[in-house]
Write an enzyme that holds these catalytic residues in place. Structure first.
Site, PDB file in Angstrom:
ATOM      1  N   LYS A 128      -5.703  -9.097  -5.322  1.00  0.00           N
ATOM      2  CA  LYS A 128      -6.988  -9.351  -4.657  1.00  0.00           C
ATOM      3  C   LYS A 128      -8.021  -8.273  -4.999  1.00  0.00           C
ATOM      4  CE  LYS A 128      -6.721  -6.937  -0.274  1.00  0.00           C
ATOM      5  NZ  LYS A 128      -7.372  -6.785   0.985  1.00  0.00           N
ATOM      6  N   LYS A 185     -11.749  -2.996  -1.928  1.00  0.00           N
ATOM      7  CA  LYS A 185     -12.743  -1.920  -2.012  1.00  0.00           C
ATOM      8  C   LYS A 185     -12.127  -0.571  -2.358  1.00  0.00           C
ATOM      9  CE  LYS A 185     -13.789  -2.554   2.797  1.00  0.00           C
ATOM     10  NZ  LYS A 185     -12.524  -2.470   3.540  1.00  0.00           N
ATOM     11  N   LYS A 196       0.813  -1.222   0.000  1.00  0.00           N
ATOM     12  CA  LYS A 196       0.000   0.000   0.000  1.00  0.00           C
ATOM     13  C   LYS A 196       0.846   1.271   0.000  1.00  0.00           C
ATOM     14  CE  LYS A 196      -4.359  -1.714   1.744  1.00  0.00           C
ATOM     15  NZ  LYS A 196      -5.460  -1.610   2.686  1.00  0.00           N
TER      16      LYS A 196
HETATM   17  N1  AQP Z   1     -10.397 -10.077  -1.841  1.00  0.00           N
HETATM   18  C1  AQP Z   1     -10.700 -10.572  -0.660  1.00  0.00           C
HETATM   19  N2  AQP Z   1     -10.958 -11.887  -0.521  1.00  0.00           N
HETATM   20  C2  AQP Z   1     -11.281 -12.417   0.688  1.00  0.00           C
HETATM   21  N3  AQP Z   1     -11.389 -11.678   1.816  1.00  0.00           N
HETATM   22  C3  AQP Z   1     -11.155 -10.358   1.718  1.00  0.00           C
HETATM   23  N4  AQP Z   1     -11.181  -9.362   2.627  1.00  0.00           N
HETATM   24  C4  AQP Z   1     -10.864  -8.206   2.019  1.00  0.00           C
HETATM   25  N5  AQP Z   1     -10.636  -8.410   0.716  1.00  0.00           N
HETATM   26  C5  AQP Z   1     -10.794  -9.740   0.501  1.00  0.00           C
HETATM   27  C6  AQP Z   1     -11.535  -9.532   4.036  1.00  0.00           C
HETATM   28  O1  AQP Z   1     -12.546  -8.594   4.344  1.00  0.00           O
HETATM   29  C7  AQP Z   1     -12.406  -8.223   5.722  1.00  0.00           C
HETATM   30  C8  AQP Z   1     -12.488  -6.736   5.863  1.00  0.00           C
HETATM   31  O2  AQP Z   1     -11.400  -6.148   5.174  1.00  0.00           O
HETATM   32  P1  AQP Z   1     -10.784  -4.788   5.694  1.00  0.00           P
HETATM   33  O3  AQP Z   1     -11.811  -3.743   5.631  1.00  0.00           O
HETATM   34  O4  AQP Z   1     -10.156  -5.034   7.024  1.00  0.00           O
HETATM   35  O5  AQP Z   1      -9.627  -4.392   4.721  1.00  0.00           O
HETATM   36  P2  AQP Z   1      -8.788  -5.202   3.706  1.00  0.00           P
HETATM   37  O6  AQP Z   1      -8.470  -6.565   4.197  1.00  0.00           O
HETATM   38  O7  AQP Z   1      -7.588  -4.381   3.340  1.00  0.00           O
HETATM   39  O8  AQP Z   1      -9.841  -5.279   2.530  1.00  0.00           O
HETATM   40  P3  AQP Z   1     -10.044  -4.339   1.277  1.00  0.00           P
HETATM   41  O9  AQP Z   1     -11.414  -4.592   0.761  1.00  0.00           O
HETATM   42  O10 AQP Z   1      -8.921  -4.556   0.318  1.00  0.00           O
HETATM   43  O11 AQP Z   1      -9.996  -2.887   1.868  1.00  0.00           O
HETATM   44  P4  AQP Z   1      -9.003  -1.706   1.528  1.00  0.00           P
HETATM   45  O12 AQP Z   1      -9.218  -1.440   0.092  1.00  0.00           O
HETATM   46  O13 AQP Z   1      -9.430  -0.587   2.430  1.00  0.00           O
HETATM   47  O14 AQP Z   1      -7.612  -2.175   1.816  1.00  0.00           O
HETATM   48  C9  AQP Z   1     -11.064  -8.791   6.214  1.00  0.00           C
HETATM   49  O15 AQP Z   1     -11.317  -9.934   7.011  1.00  0.00           O
HETATM   50  C10 AQP Z   1     -10.364  -9.172   4.947  1.00  0.00           C
HETATM   51  O16 AQP Z   1      -9.497 -10.271   5.137  1.00  0.00           O
END
Ligand code: AQP
Length: 327
Positions: free
Chosen positions: A192, A195, A111
């Protein structure tokens, strides 16, 4: 009952990855466990986010948690910043973690790559996540595979703190799902689904319409050899589709692959299965939007319950390190 905790950042619209990797399992966990689930709004500040957007996203995230099926009678649902002990415990844990171990976090490397300025909070955010977990003495933490390393850090910090200051924290275990633990971007299956990454065709939103879902699955990147088999390395796009179908139908990707000889037929069934899976979420979401005062009352009650637990753990940790209690 096993204490369970997990959180989700209001950093953008929830994705299918969030749902299959985490939220779907949160709902199951609430049946037989003492479950705490939070909107981790402080985590969203690690990247640039407009204050109005953060406020709106946080409420939106809470609505989504109820829409996917969290039941406030069985789960404590709250917003992280409503419980001040999260940041207070973070400091004690930052003084337990080392710069070396935070530098090894792959999510920080990914990131921060290519950015001229990086917020210190992005570097220390895994410690805030450890505080989220340890405050509630969580034994199980249902997360997607991308959070495995951060969970390991939370365990390391708990053990180190306990060794240094005496038994204070429960050492948590990760609960990572078998299927779709890491949902990949439909256009870039090497990364992956996320969001906060701008990939409109590669990301399925939790609230996407059936037409949008069908279109995105139809356009999903596959390969040219035409053979339907599960191989994450050689055929990452196809493997992702098989993972999605397996997760939506409670099968295994190898099993579901056996039913197909053509990519087109598989894509059609993936889209149908996802639409079926997400339809009730969309319907509940529409109902909840008409009753925002209910959502507000759930969050107030959740914060009060969470605070009751968090303040006791924090007081124990503060005492253990030698902070003079207020008289
Ligand atoms: N692509 C994914 N596949 C499976 N699990 C996922 N999670 C996120 N992306 C995937 C799981 O969703 C939960 C919440 O995620 P988070 O808000 O803690 O942030 P993250 O893991 O960094 O997910 P994002 O969607 O990619 O958010 P941003 O863009 O803000 O970094 C977690 O349990 C995560 O494992």
């Amino acid at each position: 009952m096993t204490r369970v905790l997990s959180g989700i950042a209001p950093s953008g619209d929830f994705t299918l990855g969030n749902y299959l990797g985490a939220l779907k399992h949160w709902v199951t966990f609430q049946d037989d466990n003492d479950a705490f689930y939070c909107v981790v709004d402080l985590h969203a500040l690690t990247n640039e986010i407009d204050p109005q957007v953060l406020r709106r996203n946080s409420l939106d995230a809470a609505i989504n948690l109820l829409a996917v099926g969290l039941d406030p009678r069985r789960s404590t649902v709250f917003v992280q910043s409503h419980v001040p002990e999260h940041t207070r415990l973070t400091w004690l844990l930052e003084c337990t973690a080392t710069v070396g171990e935070l530098s090894r976090m792959t999510q920080f490397k990914e990131k921060s790559e290519g950015h001229e300025t990086v917020r210190a909070g992005l570097f220390t955010y895994p410690v805030l996540m450890a505080a989220d977990i340890l405050l509630y003495a969580a034994e199980a933490v249902p997360v997607g595979d991308d959070q495995r390393q951060h969970l390991e850090l939370a365990r390391t910090l708990a053990v180190r703190f306990n060794n240094r200051y005496g038994e204070t924290f429960t050492v948590p275990d990760a609960a990572i799902p078998g299927a779709a633990a890491r949902v990949m971007d439909l256009q870039h299956p090497e990364r992956k689904m996320s969001k906060s990454v701008d990939s409109p065709l590669g990301t399925i939103g939790l609230l996407d319409s059936p037409e949008e879902i069908t279109r995105k699955i139809r356009k999903a990147v596959t390969d040219t050899d035409g053979e339907v088999r599960y191989d994450r390395v050689a055929k990452p796009g196809l493997a992702n589709l098989l993972d999605l179908l397996a997760a939506a139908t409670d099968g295994t990707p190898q099993e579901v692959a056996k039913g197909y000889t053509r990519y087109g037929d598989l894509k059609k069934d993936v889209a149908e299965a996802l639409n079926e899976l997400l339809r009730p979420v969309r319907e509940r979401r529409a109902e909840l939007e008409r009753d925002l005062s209910y959502v507000g009352s759930v969050l107030a009650e959740g914060a009060s319950r969470a605070h009751g637990v968090a303040k006791l753990t924090y007081a124990r940790a503060a005492d253990a390190v030698g902070l003079l209690p207020p008289s």
